[in-house]
Design a protein around this motif. Structure first.
Motif, PDB file in Angstrom:
ATOM      1  N   MET A   3       0.777  -1.244   0.000  1.00 48.36           N
ATOM      2  CA  MET A   3       0.000   0.000   0.000  1.00 48.36           C
ATOM      3  C   MET A   3       0.805   1.289   0.000  1.00 48.36           C
ATOM      4  O   MET A   3       0.497   2.213  -0.763  1.00 48.36           O
ATOM      5  CB  MET A   3      -0.968   0.008   1.192  1.00 48.36           C
ATOM      6  N   LEU A  62      -4.816   5.448  -3.887  1.00 54.45           N
ATOM      7  CA  LEU A  62      -6.073   4.713  -3.749  1.00 54.45           C
ATOM      8  C   LEU A  62      -7.047   5.188  -4.825  1.00 54.45           C
ATOM      9  O   LEU A  62      -7.457   6.346  -4.848  1.00 54.45           O
ATOM     10  CB  LEU A  62      -6.670   4.954  -2.360  1.00 54.45           C
ATOM     11  N   PHE A 114     -12.314   3.494  -2.592  1.00 53.67           N
ATOM     12  CA  PHE A 114     -12.646   2.770  -1.366  1.00 53.67           C
ATOM     13  C   PHE A 114     -14.142   2.523  -1.418  1.00 53.67           C
ATOM     14  O   PHE A 114     -14.935   3.470  -1.476  1.00 53.67           O
ATOM     15  CB  PHE A 114     -12.269   3.581  -0.127  1.00 53.67           C
ATOM     16  N   ALA A 133     -15.104   7.598   1.933  1.00 48.15           N
ATOM     17  CA  ALA A 133     -14.633   7.253   0.596  1.00 48.15           C
ATOM     18  C   ALA A 133     -14.203   8.494  -0.178  1.00 48.15           C
ATOM     19  O   ALA A 133     -13.168   8.485  -0.866  1.00 48.15           O
ATOM     20  CB  ALA A 133     -15.712   6.494  -0.169  1.00 48.15           C
ATOM     21  N   MET A 188     -10.820   9.819   0.933  1.00 49.56           N
ATOM     22  CA  MET A 188      -9.675   8.974   0.627  1.00 49.56           C
ATOM     23  C   MET A 188      -9.387   8.856  -0.866  1.00 49.56           C
ATOM     24  O   MET A 188      -8.236   8.616  -1.257  1.00 49.56           O
ATOM     25  CB  MET A 188      -9.918   7.566   1.191  1.00 49.56           C
ATOM     26  N   CYS A 223       1.524   2.295   6.687  1.00 51.65           N
ATOM     27  CA  CYS A 223       0.590   1.334   7.286  1.00 51.65           C
ATOM     28  C   CYS A 223       1.121   0.997   8.672  1.00 51.65           C
ATOM     29  O   CYS A 223       2.129   0.303   8.815  1.00 51.65           O
ATOM     30  CB  CYS A 223       0.485   0.067   6.442  1.00 51.65           C
ATOM     31  N   GLN A 233      -7.016   6.234   8.384  1.00 51.41           N
ATOM     32  CA  GLN A 233      -8.098   5.274   8.463  1.00 51.41           C
ATOM     33  C   GLN A 233      -7.768   4.260   9.561  1.00 51.41           C
ATOM     34  O   GLN A 233      -6.663   3.715   9.603  1.00 51.41           O
ATOM     35  CB  GLN A 233      -8.276   4.560   7.124  1.00 51.41           C
ATOM     36  N   GLU A 237     -13.750  -2.657   0.372  1.00 54.83           N
ATOM     37  CA  GLU A 237     -12.576  -2.971  -0.448  1.00 54.83           C
ATOM     38  C   GLU A 237     -11.787  -1.717  -0.788  1.00 54.83           C
ATOM     39  O   GLU A 237     -12.338  -0.626  -0.920  1.00 54.83           O
ATOM     40  CB  GLU A 237     -12.970  -3.730  -1.709  1.00 54.83           C
ATOM     41  N   TRP A 238     -10.475  -1.923  -0.902  1.00 55.10           N
ATOM     42  CA  TRP A 238      -9.526  -0.886  -1.270  1.00 55.10           C
ATOM     43  C   TRP A 238      -8.998  -1.250  -2.655  1.00 55.10           C
ATOM     44  O   TRP A 238      -8.447  -2.337  -2.855  1.00 55.10           O
ATOM     45  CB  TRP A 238      -8.360  -0.840  -0.299  1.00 55.10           C
ATOM     46  N   ARG A 292      -5.759  -5.069  -4.890  1.00 55.95           N
ATOM     47  CA  ARG A 292      -7.123  -4.941  -4.370  1.00 55.95           C
ATOM     48  C   ARG A 292      -7.204  -5.710  -3.055  1.00 55.95           C
ATOM     49  O   ARG A 292      -6.724  -6.850  -2.956  1.00 55.95           O
ATOM     50  CB  ARG A 292      -8.112  -5.516  -5.383  1.00 55.95           C
TER      51      ARG A 292
END
Length: 275
Positions: A18, A23, A26, A42, A45, A53, A69, A95-96, A102
């Motif tokens: 990531m 992104l 989202f 969403a 982002m 992360c 997040q 889902e990202w 994904r």
């Protein structure tokens, strides 16, 4: 539920992919989780680049310039990478989507959470869910002296204090049982009764237990899988007491006992953990 080793294993998995990626989308398929997923998340982002992360306790922290997040895996959840054309499973709630990756959050019980902390609201560590958490078990400040002082005057059973998370995080039900066995401490012992030497034994045992779990990718508790969809294997192979009621203690041969503390099962050796 997924504990520190499982969450850290997941963090390490997503941290290889990531960060640095933008992104693209989202998508929330089911907003009704432990707390409702913020409807404007969403939009905040989308088009943002992942900066890092992280993890605090059992919370995954996905950092963007606009904010962070906060993701909790709940009782039996997982965050896993899937193929771009993989079908969404029944309990995949969010889902990202990135250009080359994904991820899907799977949470059958919907006890997990996906929340947002705006960068303008200050450091993520000030968020109400994180502000009162205890030290990380590998924090240099988590010493026998710190633990002994933090336990002073506490009458609650040491197993319950460990699970509370306000002194040290990461000592979940499985790992607390295993660490107390390694340290030779009864799970029913009054927390405030532990001497400095016993606190030293517990600090060492907790770190050893969590290190072994991390090296093996977590436990096989329920349907836990890591970020690549692989199950952990540690406690399926190496648990000394957890879920071993009636089996001989690996140290002395006495049958392992099971009791219930705070509605959670505890396993221990009545001979090796007499006090």
């Amino acid at each position: 539920m997924p504990e520190l080793p499982e969450v850290e294993t997941t963090r390490r998995g997503i941290a290889t992919i990531m960060p640095g990626q933008v992104l693209e989308a989202f998508i929330v398929h089911e907003p009704r989780m432990r707390w409702p997923v913020p409807p404007d998340m969403a939009a905040k982002m989308a088009g943002q680049r992942v900066l890092s992360c992280g993890r605090r306790g059992k919370y995954l922290l996905i950092e963007f310039a606009a904010g962070t997040q906060i993701v909790h895996l709940g009782m039996s959840g997982s965050l896993r990478r899937v193929a771009s054309d993989a079908p969404r499973l029944r309990h995949d709630h969010a889902e990202w989507v990135f250009a080359h990756a994904r991820f899907l959050l799977h949470d059958p019980r919907r006890f997990g959470a996906i929340l947002w902390h705006d960068a303008a609201d200050g450091p993520i560590q000030d968020h109400p869910l994180l502000a009162r958490l205890g030290l990380e078990p590998f924090d240099p400040g988590f010493t026998p002296d710190y633990l002994h002082a933090a336990l002073r005057g506490r009458r609650q059973a040491i197993k319950q204090v460990l699970l509370g998370g306000n002194i040290v995080v990461g000592a979940g039900n499985i790992y607390a049982s295993e660490a107390l066995f390694k340290a030779g401490i009864s799970p029913r012992a009054s927390a405030g009764s532990l001497s400095r030497p016993r606190c030293a034994a517990l600090v060492a045992a907790l770190r050893e237990t969590l290190t072994q779990a991390l090296e093996s990718g977590g436990s096989t508790l329920r349907d836990y899988v890591d970020a690549s969809g692989q199950p952990g294997a540690y406690f399926a192979l190496h648990a000394a007491v957890y879920e071993k009621a009636g089996s001989p203690c690996p140290a002395c041969g006495t049958p392992i006992r099971r009791i219930v503390q705070g509605q959670r099962a505890t396993y221990y050796c009545p001979r090796c953990q007499r006090r």
